[in-house]
Design a protein around this motif. Structure first.
Motif: not given
Length: 89
Positions: A76-81, A85-89
């Protein structure tokens, strides 16, 4: 079973709900209301786990072990991170 004290802060509407459950006789006291709510949360998590992983070959059966829970939390943590990251790009 040995019990431990846990202090919980509730919003006014939640507090009213708990008191109403006791007042109507559904539960004998406020502790029973909270314990039942937590048991229902546990059962829902087990059911969700089985819904998601139950059909996969090799998936663990029954209640998740502590190792399963750690693995799930890490995923879950990996998925959220990755999503952040994708939303910040």
């Amino acid at each position: 079973m040995k019990t431990q004290t846990l202090n919980v802060n509730l919003t006014v509407p939640l507090r009213r709900f708990v008191k109403e459950q006791v007042r109507t006789g559904r539960y004998q006291n406020e502790n029973e209301v909270v314990r039942d709510a937590i048991r229902q949360m546990q059962q829902r998590e087990i059911e969700q786990f089985e819904r998601v992983f139950g059909d996969y070959p090799g998936a663990p059966q029954g209640e998740p072990t502590p190792e399963d829970e750690e693995s799930i939390q890490a995923s879950i943590k990996r998925h959220r991170a990755a999503r952040r990251k994708q939303q910040a790009a």
